[in-house]
Motif scaffolding. Structure first.
Motif, mmCIF file in Angstrom:
data_model
loop_
_atom_site.group_PDB
_atom_site.id
_atom_site.type_symbol
_atom_site.label_atom_id
_atom_site.label_comp_id
_atom_site.label_asym_id
_atom_site.label_seq_id
_atom_site.Cartn_x
_atom_site.Cartn_y
_atom_site.Cartn_z
ATOM 1 N N VAL A 1 -7.886 19.339 2.701
ATOM 2 C CA VAL A 1 -6.718 20.131 3.099
ATOM 3 C C VAL A 1 -7.035 20.702 4.477
ATOM 4 N N ARG A 2 -6.150 20.432 5.424
ATOM 5 C CA ARG A 2 -6.384 20.859 6.808
ATOM 6 C C ARG A 2 -5.515 22.066 7.138
ATOM 7 N N SER A 3 -6.098 22.987 7.908
ATOM 8 C CA SER A 3 -5.328 24.132 8.403
ATOM 9 C C SER A 3 -5.729 24.489 9.833
ATOM 10 N N GLN A 4 -6.687 23.779 10.380
ATOM 11 C CA GLN A 4 -7.168 24.038 11.733
ATOM 12 C C GLN A 4 -7.217 22.725 12.504
ATOM 13 N N TYR A 5 -7.067 22.820 13.825
ATOM 14 C CA TYR A 5 -7.280 21.648 14.665
ATOM 15 C C TYR A 5 -8.735 21.224 14.546
ATOM 16 N N LYS A 6 -8.988 19.935 14.652
ATOM 17 C CA LYS A 6 -10.367 19.448 14.632
ATOM 18 C C LYS A 6 -11.011 19.741 15.980
ATOM 19 N N LEU A 7 -12.318 19.742 16.002
ATOM 20 C CA LEU A 7 -13.059 19.973 17.232
ATOM 21 C C LEU A 7 -13.064 18.712 18.089
ATOM 22 N N PRO A 8 -13.189 18.859 19.400
ATOM 23 C CA PRO A 8 -13.270 17.674 20.257
ATOM 24 C C PRO A 8 -14.421 16.769 19.785
ATOM 25 N N GLY A 9 -14.150 15.482 19.716
ATOM 26 C CA GLY A 9 -15.168 14.529 19.280
ATOM 27 C C GLY A 9 -15.287 14.381 17.778
ATOM 28 N N GLU A 10 -14.659 15.278 17.023
ATOM 29 C CA GLU A 10 -14.704 15.204 15.562
ATOM 30 C C GLU A 10 -13.720 14.131 15.090
ATOM 31 N N LYS A 11 -14.156 13.316 14.146
ATOM 32 C CA LYS A 11 -13.300 12.264 13.611
ATOM 33 C C LYS A 11 -12.203 12.876 12.736
ATOM 34 N N ASP A 12 -10.999 12.304 12.815
ATOM 35 C CA ASP A 12 -9.888 12.787 11.992
ATOM 36 C C ASP A 12 -10.161 12.454 10.536
ATOM 37 N N SER A 13 -9.920 13.404 9.666
ATOM 38 C CA SER A 13 -10.212 13.206 8.242
ATOM 39 C C SER A 13 -9.007 12.709 7.445
ATOM 40 N N LEU A 14 -7.856 12.578 8.089
ATOM 41 C CA LEU A 14 -6.651 12.162 7.375
ATOM 42 C C LEU A 14 -6.168 10.804 7.878
ATOM 43 N N PRO A 15 -5.585 9.994 6.988
ATOM 44 C CA PRO A 15 -4.993 8.734 7.439
ATOM 45 C C PRO A 15 -3.739 9.012 8.270
ATOM 46 N N LYS A 16 -3.302 8.006 9.012
ATOM 47 C CA LYS A 16 -2.103 8.126 9.849
ATOM 48 C C LYS A 16 -0.875 8.343 8.965
ATOM 49 N N ALA A 17 0.008 9.240 9.374
ATOM 50 C CA ALA A 17 1.211 9.565 8.604
ATOM 51 C C ALA A 17 2.312 8.537 8.817
ATOM 52 N N ASP A 18 2.982 8.189 7.711
ATOM 53 C CA ASP A 18 4.193 7.375 7.777
ATOM 54 C C ASP A 18 5.431 8.258 7.828
ATOM 55 N N ALA A 19 5.300 9.502 7.382
ATOM 56 C CA ALA A 19 6.387 10.482 7.407
ATOM 57 C C ALA A 19 5.774 11.868 7.278
ATOM 58 N N MET A 20 6.526 12.856 7.704
ATOM 59 C CA MET A 20 6.090 14.248 7.596
ATOM 60 C C MET A 20 7.214 15.084 7.009
ATOM 61 N N LEU A 21 6.821 16.000 6.144
ATOM 62 C CA LEU A 21 7.756 16.956 5.553
ATOM 63 C C LEU A 21 7.177 18.346 5.751
ATOM 64 N N VAL A 22 7.879 19.174 6.515
ATOM 65 C CA VAL A 22 7.468 20.561 6.714
ATOM 66 C C VAL A 22 8.263 21.389 5.714
ATOM 67 N N ALA A 23 7.576 21.767 4.640
ATOM 68 C CA ALA A 23 8.247 22.499 3.563
ATOM 69 C C ALA A 23 7.209 23.228 2.722
ATOM 70 N N PRO A 24 7.424 24.465 2.473
ATOM 71 C CA PRO A 24 8.498 25.300 2.995
ATOM 72 C C PRO A 24 8.214 25.689 4.447
ATOM 73 N N THR B 1 0.844 -1.187 0.000
ATOM 74 C CA THR B 1 0.000 0.000 0.000
ATOM 75 C C THR B 1 0.884 1.243 0.000
ATOM 76 N N GLU B 2 0.308 2.317 -0.516
ATOM 77 C CA GLU B 2 1.054 3.572 -0.542
ATOM 78 C C GLU B 2 1.303 4.057 0.879
ATOM 79 N N ARG B 3 2.460 4.627 1.077
ATOM 80 C CA ARG B 3 2.754 5.263 2.350
ATOM 81 C C ARG B 3 2.136 6.649 2.354
ATOM 82 N N VAL B 4 1.822 7.120 3.553
ATOM 83 C CA VAL B 4 1.167 8.415 3.714
ATOM 84 C C VAL B 4 2.190 9.457 4.151
ATOM 85 N N LEU B 5 2.250 10.536 3.393
ATOM 86 C CA LEU B 5 3.116 11.671 3.705
ATOM 87 C C LEU B 5 2.252 12.862 4.055
#
Length: 182
Positions: free
Chosen positions: A60-83, A2-6
């Protein structure tokens, strides 16, 4: 396999205007790419955020989710902060995670997720004493900070070329960090 999540995390720095190119390059490397933007960076894309969601296949996320709200993104295998902007670098280095874009890598690096960061700011900003301290603090936590010849070399003030941001170098580093590059 399966594809890895970035998680591609973009701050309000010039190359974010072209973050769709970073997404395309990550996808070409085999990453299922989720895009997280600082609130300021999200404003740049606001009229066209749907294009990014169509490209990534994720909200595309730019805000924290609300308490009790389900996460809309799959679990990350890696993160790149760029730029990574100078402002976000110094907030992150000082443990301030007041945005989702900083909170995710702040926690992720301490949860075993490989995290890399590539800056984009000018030499005058980089000369601030807080910058060197923040870089050292992030590296001490295990963040791979991609600057200088192995990443992005700061440009003279008002002479940056955001369209030429080296996405490929950042993605190569993330692939190496994640082990078997996808």
């Amino acid at each position: 396999m399966t594809e890895r999540v970035l998680y591609l995390i973009g701050c309000a720095a010039g190359p974010t205007q072209y973050i769709d190119e970073g997404v395309r390059q990550a996808q070409a490397c085999g990453w299922d790419t989720c895009l997280i933007l600082t609130p300021s960076a999200a404003r740049w894309w606001d009229p066209r955020i749907g294009e990014l969601e169509e490209l990534t296949g994720h909200r595309v996320r730019s805000q924290y989710k609300l308490p009790g709200e389900k996460d809309s993104l799959p679990k990350a295998d890696a993160m790149l902060v760029a730029p990574l902007s100078c402002t976000s670098l110094n907030k992150w280095g000082n443990g301030i995670s007041d945005t989702l874009a900083l909170g995710l890598p702040s926690e992720g690096v301490h949860m075993g997720v490989p995290v890399a960061a590539m800056p984009y700011f000018n030499r005058a900003q980089g000369a601030q004493p807080a910058v060197a301290r923040s870089i050292a603090d992030l590296r001490a936590q295990g963040v791979v900070f991609l600057d200088g010849p192995s990443g992005y070399e700061s440009h003279p003030p008002k002479q940056g070329d955001p369209q030429s941001f080296p996405w490929h170098a950042a993605l190569d580093a993330v692939g190496s960090l994640a082990g078997d590059a996808p």
